[in-house]
Write a protein that holds these residues in place. Structure first.
Motif, PDB file in Angstrom:
ATOM      1  N   PHE B  18      -7.047   4.708  -2.030  1.00 12.51           N
ATOM      2  CA  PHE B  18      -7.118   5.271  -0.683  1.00 12.51           C
ATOM      3  C   PHE B  18      -6.358   6.601  -0.673  1.00 12.51           C
ATOM      4  O   PHE B  18      -5.154   6.624  -0.891  1.00 12.51           O
ATOM      5  N   ASP B  20      -4.609   9.192   1.120  1.00 14.91           N
ATOM      6  CA  ASP B  20      -3.999   9.573   2.399  1.00 14.91           C
ATOM      7  C   ASP B  20      -3.060  10.760   2.169  1.00 14.91           C
ATOM      8  O   ASP B  20      -3.015  11.313   1.057  1.00 14.91           O
ATOM      9  N   GLU B  21      -2.297  11.143   3.191  1.00 19.17           N
ATOM     10  CA  GLU B  21      -1.465  12.343   3.065  1.00 19.17           C
ATOM     11  C   GLU B  21      -0.402  12.219   1.980  1.00 19.17           C
ATOM     12  O   GLU B  21      -0.058  13.193   1.326  1.00 19.17           O
ATOM     13  N   ARG B  22       0.128  10.988   1.777  1.00 19.21           N
ATOM     14  CA  ARG B  22       1.155  10.800   0.741  1.00 19.21           C
ATOM     15  C   ARG B  22       0.555  11.021  -0.650  1.00 19.21           C
ATOM     16  O   ARG B  22       1.141  11.703  -1.488  1.00 19.21           O
ATOM     17  N   LYS B  25      -0.052  14.653  -1.236  1.00 16.95           N
ATOM     18  CA  LYS B  25       1.204  15.368  -1.488  1.00 16.95           C
ATOM     19  C   LYS B  25       1.687  15.124  -2.927  1.00 16.95           C
ATOM     20  O   LYS B  25       2.041  16.064  -3.633  1.00 16.95           O
ATOM     21  N   ARG B  92       2.977   3.988  -8.580  1.00 16.36           N
ATOM     22  CA  ARG B  92       1.976   3.048  -8.069  1.00 16.36           C
ATOM     23  C   ARG B  92       0.920   3.721  -7.194  1.00 16.36           C
ATOM     24  O   ARG B  92       0.424   3.137  -6.221  1.00 16.36           O
ATOM     25  N   VAL B  95      -2.786   2.182  -7.641  1.00 11.98           N
ATOM     26  CA  VAL B  95      -3.017   0.778  -7.289  1.00 11.98           C
ATOM     27  C   VAL B  95      -3.871   0.683  -6.031  1.00 11.98           C
ATOM     28  O   VAL B  95      -3.657   1.397  -5.066  1.00 11.98           O
ATOM     29  N   GLU B  97      -4.945  -1.878  -3.076  1.00  9.54           N
ATOM     30  CA  GLU B  97      -4.552  -3.161  -2.493  1.00  9.54           C
ATOM     31  C   GLU B  97      -5.682  -3.749  -1.667  1.00  9.54           C
ATOM     32  O   GLU B  97      -6.304  -3.043  -0.881  1.00  9.54           O
ATOM     33  N   ILE B 173      -2.459  -7.734  -1.341  1.00 12.57           N
ATOM     34  CA  ILE B 173      -1.484  -7.195  -0.379  1.00 12.57           C
ATOM     35  C   ILE B 173      -0.324  -8.167  -0.178  1.00 12.57           C
ATOM     36  O   ILE B 173      -0.531  -9.362   0.034  1.00 12.57           O
ATOM     37  N   LYS B 174       0.874  -7.606  -0.258  1.00 13.93           N
ATOM     38  CA  LYS B 174       2.056  -8.391   0.133  1.00 13.93           C
ATOM     39  C   LYS B 174       2.810  -7.529   1.121  1.00 13.93           C
ATOM     40  O   LYS B 174       3.374  -6.502   0.732  1.00 13.93           O
ATOM     41  N   ASP B 175       2.793  -7.925   2.380  1.00 12.60           N
ATOM     42  CA  ASP B 175       3.459  -7.112   3.398  1.00 12.60           C
ATOM     43  C   ASP B 175       4.947  -6.966   3.112  1.00 12.60           C
ATOM     44  O   ASP B 175       5.562  -7.867   2.541  1.00 12.60           O
ATOM     45  N   ASP B 176       5.498  -5.831   3.519  1.00 13.75           N
ATOM     46  CA  ASP B 176       6.930  -5.537   3.358  1.00 13.75           C
ATOM     47  C   ASP B 176       7.370  -5.455   1.907  1.00 13.75           C
ATOM     48  O   ASP B 176       8.534  -5.640   1.589  1.00 13.75           O
ATOM     49  N   GLU B 177       6.435  -5.215   1.021  1.00 10.96           N
ATOM     50  CA  GLU B 177       6.841  -5.089  -0.388  1.00 10.96           C
ATOM     51  C   GLU B 177       6.678  -3.661  -0.841  1.00 10.96           C
ATOM     52  O   GLU B 177       5.626  -3.078  -0.655  1.00 10.96           O
TER      53      GLU B 177
END
Lengths: 66, 177
Positions: B18, B20-22, B25, B92, B95, B97, B173-177
């Motif tokens: 995906f 995105d802006e990150r 950059k 990463r 990767v 997700e 996906i593992k949220d908050d990881e």
């Protein structure tokens, strides 16, 4: 530390759900919540709109904190 | 960012990532660093070859040409890997997700996409590999049994390798990881 995580949890949103709403990857939300990535102003605004708050509440910090 | 730039990034780091802006950059930072290193490498290498060729008595310029182009190709490959792809993998960025329930379906789609482009890989390898021996008669080489079989073997191995490689980069996906 910003308040994105608190507001997201208050809205009962997962990181993935919030990421989809603002159009970024889940990892980006995670990095923002952990203060490891500085989002653009555009993304900050999108986050504030989706979390029903404003930029100040989400991201403002005092001089001492930074 | 233009659509073309996004497509270029996707082509380079994988269509399943995906952008995105990150990512944009980070890719920008690594690309700038890589371009600078490539510039220095090419400059020093070119200068070195010129100095060597003009100061030493070379009998076989053809071999020198082969060696210098080979070193250049390998050097560029290593620099791009070392300064772009490895740091990106470490961060990463490569990767993809997916949710646990979608993972099976996603991996299936991924494998199908590689199978769909396998004929193109076959034709590409077949023509390019035959071009290496074009002094032996391009069409004779192109339609030789050996050439067709080697293109087929390449296609099978490349398709398998790429599907496994991309499968490796699919994470749940593992949220908050």
């Amino acid at each position: 530390m910003n308040h994105v995580r608190e507001y997201r949890r208050a809205q009962k949103l997962s990181q993935m759900a919030l990421a989809e709403k603002v159009g970024v990857a889940r990892q980006t939300i995670n990095l923002i919540e952990n203060d490891k990535y500085n989002p653009s102003l555009d993304l900050c605004l999108k986050l504030a709109w989706e979390l029903n708050t404003d930029l100040n509440t989400l991201f403002w910090r005092d001089k001492k904190e930074s | 960012m233009k659509k073309l730039d996004k497509k270029l990034i996707k082509w380079f780091i994988g269509k399943n990532v995906f952008v995105d802006e990150r990512i944009q950059k980070e890719v920008g930072i690594f690309a700038t660093r890589t371009v600078f290193v490539l510039f220095v490498f090419e400059l020093l290498f070119g200068f070195g070859i010129v100095v060597y060729a003009s100061n030493s008595q070379i009998a076989d310029f053809e071999t020198l040409f082969y060696i210098s182009t080979f070193v250049q190709a390998i050097g560029v490959l290593f620099l791009v890997y070392g300064f772009m792809l490895i740091p990106m993998a470490k961060k990463r960025l490569l990767v993809k997700e997916v949710s646990p329930e979608d993972k099976k379906e996603f991996v299936k789609r991924l494998q199908h996409s590689w199978v769909r482009i396998a004929p193109l890989e076959f034709v590409g390898f077949w023509i390019l590999h035959s071009l290496f021996y074009f002094n032996e008669g391009f069409f004779n080489v192109l339609f030789s049994f050996k050439e067709i079989i080697s293109a087929l073997i390449f296609t099978i191995f490349f398709t398998l390798f790429m599907s496994l490689y991309e499968k490796m980069h699919v994470k749940t996906i593992k949220d908050d990881e």
